[in-house]
Design a protein around this motif. Structure first.
Motif, PDB file in Angstrom:
ATOM      1  N   UNK A   8       0.853  -1.187   0.000  1.00  0.00           N
ATOM      2  CA  UNK A   8       0.000   0.000   0.000  1.00  0.00           C
ATOM      3  C   UNK A   8       0.888   1.235   0.000  1.00  0.00           C
ATOM      4  N   UNK A   9       0.537   2.200  -0.831  1.00  0.00           N
ATOM      5  CA  UNK A   9       1.345   3.400  -0.952  1.00  0.00           C
ATOM      6  C   UNK A   9       0.477   4.581  -1.364  1.00  0.00           C
ATOM      7  N   UNK A  10       0.948   5.769  -1.017  1.00  0.00           N
ATOM      8  CA  UNK A  10       0.253   7.005  -1.356  1.00  0.00           C
ATOM      9  C   UNK A  10       1.282   8.016  -1.841  1.00  0.00           C
ATOM     10  N   UNK A  11       0.914   8.748  -2.876  1.00  0.00           N
ATOM     11  CA  UNK A  11       1.763   9.805  -3.418  1.00  0.00           C
ATOM     12  C   UNK A  11       1.330  11.135  -2.816  1.00  0.00           C
ATOM     13  N   UNK A  12       2.281  11.915  -2.339  1.00  0.00           N
ATOM     14  CA  UNK A  12       2.010  13.231  -1.765  1.00  0.00           C
ATOM     15  C   UNK A  12       2.904  14.267  -2.424  1.00  0.00           C
ATOM     16  N   UNK A  13       2.363  15.472  -2.584  1.00  0.00           N
ATOM     17  CA  UNK A  13       3.175  16.619  -3.002  1.00  0.00           C
ATOM     18  C   UNK A  13       2.905  17.731  -2.000  1.00  0.00           C
ATOM     19  N   UNK A  14       3.986  18.266  -1.456  1.00  0.00           N
ATOM     20  CA  UNK A  14       3.910  19.378  -0.509  1.00  0.00           C
ATOM     21  C   UNK A  14       4.630  20.584  -1.110  1.00  0.00           C
ATOM     22  N   UNK A  15       4.109  21.779  -0.795  1.00  0.00           N
ATOM     23  CA  UNK A  15       4.718  23.011  -1.275  1.00  0.00           C
ATOM     24  C   UNK A  15       5.081  23.883  -0.077  1.00  0.00           C
ATOM     25  N   UNK A  16       6.233  24.543  -0.173  1.00  0.00           N
ATOM     26  CA  UNK A  16       6.640  25.440   0.915  1.00  0.00           C
ATOM     27  C   UNK A  16       5.604  26.536   1.092  1.00  0.00           C
ATOM     28  N   UNK A  17       5.223  26.797   2.345  1.00  0.00           N
ATOM     29  CA  UNK A  17       4.228  27.845   2.652  1.00  0.00           C
ATOM     30  C   UNK A  17       4.806  29.220   2.420  1.00  0.00           C
TER      31      UNK A  17
END
Length: 167
Positions: free
Chosen positions: A158-167
Motif C-alpha cells: 500500500x502506498x500514497x503519493x504526496x506533493x507538498x509546497x513550501x508555505x
C-alpha cells in the motif's frame, strides 16, 4: 525551483546497500513522470544505482571522482560537480526550472532549508534499511496533492503519493 522526490517506508527508510529496499513499479513510473524533462541532482552512489542514464533528464552528479568527470566529459546528459559551492552555483544558473534532488541522504540534508516542493511516496510497510530520510520541518510545507496508489500483483505494498509546497 528545487524539489525533492523520494519514496520512504513507515520508518522513513529510503535505501539499503545503495538500492531501494522494495520493488514498486507504480512508484518508479511516478518518478519517471515527475522527473522527465527536468534536471536531477544526485550523489555518486545514487547515480551508480541506475542501470543506465535515464532518458530525457539531465543528471547532475555531486562527486569527488575525477574518473566520473572524465567518463562523462563529452556527454551532454551529465554534469559533474565536485563540491557544494559548485552545485549551488549550478543551481543559481538554472533557477527558473524545477530541479529534482533524488538522493542520497546527504543531499537531502544539504538542501533541506532551500527546497520548495516535496514529492514523496509513502509506503505502508517497514523494510530493512541502512539509510533514512533526514527530518524535514513539515510545518513549513502545505499539502498540495495526494493520491492513493493502486495495489495489485506487481505493486504489493500500500502506498500514497504526496506533493507538498513550501508555505
Amino acid at each position: 525551483m528545487l524539489a525533492y522526490i523520494w519514496a520512504e517506508d513507515s520508518a522513513h527508510h529510503i535505501g539499503i546497500n545503495g538500492r531501494l529496499p522494495w520493488h514498486l513499479p507504480n512508484d518508479l513510473a511516478y518518478f519517471k513522470r515527475q522527473t522527465s524533462g527536468h534536471p536531477m541532482i544526485m550523489g555518486k552512489k545514487t547515480f551508480d544505482s541506475f542501470p543506465k542514464l535515464l532518458p530525457g533528464r539531465l543528471h547532475v552528479i555531486l562527486t569527488h571522482s575525477v574518473e566520473c568527470e572524465k567518463e562523462y566529459a563529452d556527454n551532454d546528459q551529465v554534469v559533474v560537480v565536485h563540491n557544494e559551492n559548485a552545485l549551488r552555483k549550478w543551481l543559481e544558473e538554472h533557477d527558473s526550472e524545477i530541479t529534482f534532488v533524488i538522493g542520497g541522504a546527504s543531499l537531502f540534508k544539504m538542501f533541506k532549508d532551500d527546497v520548495d516542493l516535496l514529492y514523496v511516496t509513502k509506503i505502508k510497510e517497514k523494510f530493512d534499511a541502512d539509510t533514512t530520510m533526514p527530518d524535514l520541518d513539515m510545518d513549513r510545507f502545505a499539502l498540495k496533492y495526494e493520491e492513493k496508489g493502486t495495489t495489485d500483483e506487481k505493486n504489493q505494498y500500500q502506498h500514497t503519493f504526496f506533493v507538498y509546497e513550501r508555505k
